[in-house]
Scaffold this motif. Structure first.
Motif, PDB file in Angstrom:
ATOM      1  N   SER A  65      43.083  30.585  46.806  1.00 28.05           N
ATOM      2  CA  SER A  65      44.423  30.445  46.118  1.00 28.05           C
ATOM      3  C   SER A  65      45.567  31.032  46.474  1.00 28.05           C
ATOM      4  CB  SER A  65      45.154  30.964  44.858  1.00 28.05           C
ATOM      5  OG  SER A  65      44.098  32.514  44.607  1.00 28.05           O
ATOM      6  N   ALA A  66      45.343  31.571  48.212  1.00 26.56           N
ATOM      7  CA  ALA A  66      45.738  33.071  48.706  1.00 26.56           C
ATOM      8  C   ALA A  66      46.636  32.199  49.867  1.00 26.56           C
ATOM      9  CB  ALA A  66      45.490  33.330  49.535  1.00 26.56           C
ATOM     10  N   THR A  67      47.994  31.522  50.323  1.00 27.10           N
ATOM     11  CA  THR A  67      48.265  30.862  50.573  1.00 27.10           C
ATOM     12  C   THR A  67      48.772  31.177  51.948  1.00 27.10           C
ATOM     13  OG1 THR A  67      50.591  30.813  49.914  1.00 27.10           O
ATOM     14  CG2 THR A  67      49.010  29.176  48.976  1.00 27.10           C
ATOM     15  N   ALA A  68      49.123  30.443  53.261  1.00 27.93           N
ATOM     16  CA  ALA A  68      49.920  31.270  54.578  1.00 27.93           C
ATOM     17  C   ALA A  68      51.084  31.738  53.762  1.00 27.93           C
ATOM     18  CB  ALA A  68      49.824  29.676  55.356  1.00 27.93           C
ATOM     19  N   GLU A  69      50.845  31.783  52.881  1.00 29.21           N
ATOM     20  CA  GLU A  69      52.930  32.135  52.170  1.00 29.21           C
ATOM     21  C   GLU A  69      52.364  33.349  52.031  1.00 29.21           C
ATOM     22  OE1 GLU A  69      55.796  31.604  52.843  1.00 29.21           O
ATOM     23  OE2 GLU A  69      57.288  31.899  50.550  1.00 29.21           O
ATOM     24  N   THR A  70      51.571  33.703  51.073  1.00 28.44           N
ATOM     25  CA  THR A  70      51.233  34.863  51.078  1.00 28.44           C
ATOM     26  C   THR A  70      50.911  36.072  51.457  1.00 28.44           C
ATOM     27  OG1 THR A  70      49.944  33.108  49.176  1.00 28.44           O
ATOM     28  CG2 THR A  70      48.986  35.750  48.665  1.00 28.44           C
ATOM     29  N   TYR A  71      50.218  35.456  52.694  1.00 26.89           N
ATOM     30  CA  TYR A  71      49.660  36.378  54.267  1.00 26.89           C
ATOM     31  C   TYR A  71      51.325  36.707  54.101  1.00 26.89           C
ATOM     32  CZ  TYR A  71      44.451  35.382  54.072  1.00 26.89           C
ATOM     33  OH  TYR A  71      43.291  35.826  54.096  1.00 26.89           O
ATOM     34  N   ARG A  72      52.434  35.623  54.626  1.00 39.59           N
ATOM     35  CA  ARG A  72      53.419  36.229  55.331  1.00 39.59           C
ATOM     36  C   ARG A  72      54.393  37.437  54.388  1.00 39.59           C
ATOM     37  NH1 ARG A  72      53.387  30.495  56.963  1.00 39.59           N
ATOM     38  NH2 ARG A  72      52.389  30.414  58.702  1.00 39.59           N
ATOM     39  N   ILE A  73      54.789  37.012  52.841  1.00 37.07           N
ATOM     40  CA  ILE A  73      55.011  37.538  51.887  1.00 37.07           C
ATOM     41  C   ILE A  73      54.311  39.404  51.831  1.00 37.07           C
ATOM     42  CG2 ILE A  73      55.534  38.663  49.805  1.00 37.07           C
ATOM     43  CD1 ILE A  73      55.787  35.398  49.252  1.00 37.07           C
ATOM     44  N   ALA A  74      52.949  39.077  52.065  1.00 37.85           N
ATOM     45  CA  ALA A  74      52.463  40.605  52.051  1.00 37.85           C
ATOM     46  C   ALA A  74      53.073  40.941  53.614  1.00 37.85           C
ATOM     47  CB  ALA A  74      50.909  40.131  52.648  1.00 37.85           C
ATOM     48  N   ALA A  75      52.577  40.369  55.094  1.00 37.92           N
ATOM     49  CA  ALA A  75      53.356  41.207  56.044  1.00 37.92           C
ATOM     50  C   ALA A  75      54.076  42.005  56.038  1.00 37.92           C
ATOM     51  CB  ALA A  75      52.891  39.762  56.958  1.00 37.92           C
ATOM     52  N   GLU A  76      55.613  41.124  55.065  1.00 36.29           N
ATOM     53  CA  GLU A  76      56.767  41.842  55.046  1.00 36.29           C
ATOM     54  C   GLU A  76      56.583  42.489  53.548  1.00 36.29           C
ATOM     55  OE1 GLU A  76      59.967  38.364  53.693  1.00 36.29           O
ATOM     56  OE2 GLU A  76      58.787  37.132  55.070  1.00 36.29           O
ATOM     57  N   LEU A  77      56.335  43.054  53.507  1.00 36.80           N
ATOM     58  CA  LEU A  77      55.888  44.364  52.203  1.00 36.80           C
ATOM     59  C   LEU A  77      55.232  44.974  53.017  1.00 36.80           C
ATOM     60  CD1 LEU A  77      54.893  41.989  49.292  1.00 36.80           C
ATOM     61  CD2 LEU A  77      57.368  42.975  49.465  1.00 36.80           C
ATOM     62  N   MET A  78      54.363  44.854  53.941  1.00 39.16           N
ATOM     63  CA  MET A  78      53.873  46.036  55.012  1.00 39.16           C
ATOM     64  C   MET A  78      54.930  46.245  55.338  1.00 39.16           C
ATOM     65  SD  MET A  78      49.936  44.337  55.449  1.00 39.16           S
ATOM     66  CE  MET A  78      49.421  45.014  56.676  1.00 39.16           C
ATOM     67  N   ASP A  79      56.499  45.620  56.034  1.00 34.75           N
ATOM     68  CA  ASP A  79      56.672  46.008  56.924  1.00 34.75           C
ATOM     69  C   ASP A  79      57.715  46.606  56.301  1.00 34.75           C
ATOM     70  OD1 ASP A  79      55.917  44.594  59.198  1.00 34.75           O
ATOM     71  OD2 ASP A  79      57.095  42.945  58.902  1.00 34.75           O
ATOM     72  N   CYS A  80      58.088  46.457  54.812  1.00 32.86           N
ATOM     73  CA  CYS A  80      58.775  47.547  53.830  1.00 32.86           C
ATOM     74  C   CYS A  80      58.094  48.826  53.798  1.00 32.86           C
ATOM     75  CB  CYS A  80      59.291  46.217  53.036  1.00 32.86           C
ATOM     76  SG  CYS A  80      59.922  45.277  53.265  1.00 32.86           S
ATOM     77  N   GLY A  81      56.854  49.143  54.423  1.00 30.67           N
ATOM     78  CA  GLY A  81      56.184  50.097  53.894  1.00 30.67           C
ATOM     79  C   GLY A  81      54.722  50.295  52.531  1.00 30.67           C
ATOM     80  N   ALA A  82      54.927  48.879  52.317  1.00 30.33           N
ATOM     81  CA  ALA A  82      53.407  49.091  51.308  1.00 30.33           C
ATOM     82  C   ALA A  82      52.339  49.680  51.638  1.00 30.33           C
ATOM     83  CB  ALA A  82      53.454  47.475  51.121  1.00 30.33           C
ATOM     84  N   ASP A  83      51.766  50.530  51.033  1.00 27.09           N
ATOM     85  CA  ASP A  83      50.829  51.125  51.580  1.00 27.09           C
ATOM     86  C   ASP A  83      49.554  50.896  51.309  1.00 27.09           C
ATOM     87  OD1 ASP A  83      48.374  53.141  52.408  1.00 27.09           O
ATOM     88  OD2 ASP A  83      49.876  54.595  51.871  1.00 27.09           O
ATOM     89  N   ASN A  84      49.264  49.319  52.440  1.00 22.01           N
ATOM     90  CA  ASN A  84      48.074  48.243  51.938  1.00 22.01           C
ATOM     91  C   ASN A  84      46.526  48.993  52.331  1.00 22.01           C
ATOM     92  OD1 ASN A  84      48.850  48.975  54.894  1.00 22.01           O
ATOM     93  ND2 ASN A  84      46.962  46.942  55.748  1.00 22.01           N
ATOM     94  N   GLY A  85      46.487  50.099  52.792  1.00 23.93           N
ATOM     95  CA  GLY A  85      45.125  50.438  52.638  1.00 23.93           C
ATOM     96  C   GLY A  85      44.905  51.053  51.533  1.00 23.93           C
ATOM     97  N   ARG A  86      46.206  52.302  51.257  1.00 19.65           N
ATOM     98  CA  ARG A  86      45.562  52.707  49.772  1.00 19.65           C
ATOM     99  C   ARG A  86      45.518  52.312  48.753  1.00 19.65           C
ATOM    100  NH1 ARG A  86      50.594  56.108  46.531  1.00 19.65           N
ATOM    101  NH2 ARG A  86      48.632  56.830  45.078  1.00 19.65           N
ATOM    102  N   ILE A  87      46.713  51.313  48.838  1.00 20.12           N
ATOM    103  CA  ILE A  87      46.584  50.261  47.398  1.00 20.12           C
ATOM    104  C   ILE A  87      45.417  49.530  47.107  1.00 20.12           C
ATOM    105  CG2 ILE A  87      47.365  47.792  46.435  1.00 20.12           C
ATOM    106  CD1 ILE A  87      50.102  49.193  47.831  1.00 20.12           C
ATOM    107  N   ASN A  88      44.452  48.878  48.851  1.00 15.11           N
ATOM    108  CA  ASN A  88      43.554  48.321  48.446  1.00 15.11           C
ATOM    109  C   ASN A  88      41.900  48.939  48.134  1.00 15.11           C
ATOM    110  OD1 ASN A  88      44.815  45.645  48.491  1.00 15.11           O
ATOM    111  ND2 ASN A  88      44.664  45.946  50.712  1.00 15.11           N
ATOM    112  N   ARG A  89      42.530  50.028  47.839  1.00 14.76           N
ATOM    113  CA  ARG A  89      41.437  51.716  48.128  1.00 14.76           C
ATOM    114  C   ARG A  89      41.407  51.450  47.155  1.00 14.76           C
ATOM    115  NH1 ARG A  89      42.101  56.986  50.848  1.00 14.76           N
ATOM    116  NH2 ARG A  89      42.522  55.287  52.343  1.00 14.76           N
TER     117      ARG A  89
END
Lengths: 314, 314
Positions: B162-186
């Motif tokens: 279900s994850a699309t290229a758009e999903t990944y791109r938005i995730a990248a933008e959110l990480m640029d805005c400071g989303a702490d992907n490592g902590r959240i996924n942990r």
């Protein structure tokens, strides 16, 4: 000599009859790099092939199905995702000192190759993607599948802190180029063979906690392979399980070899540097994932490793 | 009325005293949407708050820590990631027929709200991100953490088809805005409480295969909650385990309720539509993940569900 993506592409353009070496006990990143680059070089009309010291697990078959196999005497040797020559395994002696180019992402790379393109990305496939773009080769579905596989497998499916916004962006571009993310992730992360499912259950049952529950140790013995019908090729997914228990800071997986010696894998969180830990036992790897070989029994290994962990946690 | 992102943002700009409803038995997507949107509205100087019929599991605490709580009489009611009014749970009656706006990604949305912004994305948080951008609010770290949480949890950490290229791109933008992907996924994927680890072991032991091993069923009984010290809140991660065994096409998790009735979750691959399957039992959801409630015992439920699966696999 350290080189950049541009120089790396320029070097490859000049060459033909290119042999690509991947590291022993191959994973998705080294194979993704190797076959991705090989597809690209073949598209350029060059001769190229990928070799590995070990048998390539069946699940990676889609990386090279339909790839023509050329026989040629190599004029140029490239190693991908290989930090040290000895990680080439039994074929290391054959190529030692003769490697023209290495594309890698390990901070521990020993600079054994004539030319080194090192970027500390989450997956070496990120850099190979940039090289392929610089080569002017269009990333088709086969290349995209290879590179996406490296990105996904080396980041635990985009889960680890090592994955950056750039990792996600490259993944998105690869999906635009046709990478079948759903299928690849299902093969890599969703599908447990029945034998692996049995082995996993035994491994989880073997888990013991040390150092006030901050260290978890899983042991995988030859007897467990027999009982489950599984084998060492299927153990890759066990290591991440060790650090999943709340409060665990170091996860260790000890795998017994047929000769009674063993191999240990470490998984840590930010507080503990797994590469440093493995270095104490002549191993290496990444800050949060590393490994080493140990010339002793599983029980001795566990005792020794837990002791060292105690020092690291102080 | 169906509306687009632009119209949705325009509607929200006009309003104040906004109440945001999330679905009962909340997950990362509904909470990520709710708190992400709430942060954005508060930044605009509006009054807003998020409510949920159930207790919010502790692990989601970072989504709303430091969020001021305003008391006000609502002038505008928004539901996020809510496909039908009854998914609001016990609070459904309070707001039924009064919901001004729904932002959702379920194909099964019943259009219960005055205005519906429906995009069939992997996570409803993708659409909420676009709305926040359209509102002209800068996505700060708190908003980014909320929205990344929805993206990640609804795609099994970017694993599902279900994850699309758009999903990944938005995730990248959110990480640029400071989303702490490592902590959240942990927090979401790497950390098992000791009680959950015990429950998971019991659940895996309960797994049985049907229909020539194409259907796997896990049952979670009240006795297993007692034995493990775990509870229903911790069962979210069990459902994906069911379809991980090689050859399984439908995975079912049956959870026993305190009153002896039960809830079933379905996980499938492309061949079987899980939403259609759940519909046979008055449930709903997505093509590969769905659920329903059953007014019978676990044993009766299993028999009935396996029989229906047999029909679907024909």
């Amino acid at each position: 000599m350290r080189i950049d993506v541009k120089k790396c592409a320029a070097l490859l353009k000049e060459q033909d009859n290119i042999l690509i070496l991947t590291h022993a006990h191959p994973d998705g990143d080294t194979l993704g790099c190797g076959f991705g680059l090989c597809h690209a070089l073949l598209k350029m009309g060059k001769k190229a092939r990928v070799i590995n010291a070990d048998e390539i697990p069946k699940k990676y078959g889609y990386l090279y199905e339909d790839m023509p196999v050329y026989d040629f005497k190599e004029d140029f040797i490239v190693a991908v995702d290989v930090a040290t020559e000895n990680l080439l395994g039994p074929i290391a002696d054959l190529y030692s000192g003769r490697i023209d180019l290495c594309i890698d992402h390990h901070g521990t790379n020993t600079e054994f190759a004539e030319n080194l393109l090192l970027e500390k990305t989450a997956a070496a496939c990120e850099t190979v993607y940039k090289v392929i773009c610089e080569l002017g080769v269009e990333t088709d579905k086969r290349i995209a599948d290879c590179l996406y596989t490296g990105l996904s497998t080396d980041t635990g499916c985009f889960r680890y802190a090592s994955a950056t916004a750039e990792t996600y962006r490259i993944a998105a571009e690869l999906m635009d180029c046709g990478a079948d993310n759903g299928r690849i992730n299902r093969i890599m992360f969703e599908t447990k063979t029945k034998t692996y499912a049995k082995l996993e259950r035994l491994a989880i049952e073997s888990m013991q906690l040390y150092c006030r529950d901050r260290v978890a140790v899983i042991t995988v013995t030859q007897k467990m392979y027999e009982e489950s019908g599984s084998n060492e090729q299927e153990t890759e997914a066990l290591a991440p399980l060790t650090r999943q228990v709340e409060g665990v800071e170091i996860g260790i997986t000890i795998r017994e070899k047929p000769d009674g010696t063993c191999k240990a894998s470490f998984r840590t969180f930010e507080k503990v540097n797994a590469a440093e830990l493995a270095k104490c036992f002549n191993g290496g790897g990444h800050p949060q994932a590393s490994a080493c070989r140990l010339n002793c029994s599983v029980d001795e290994a566990r005792k020794m490793l837990v002791e060292k962990c105690g020092e690291f946690l102080k």
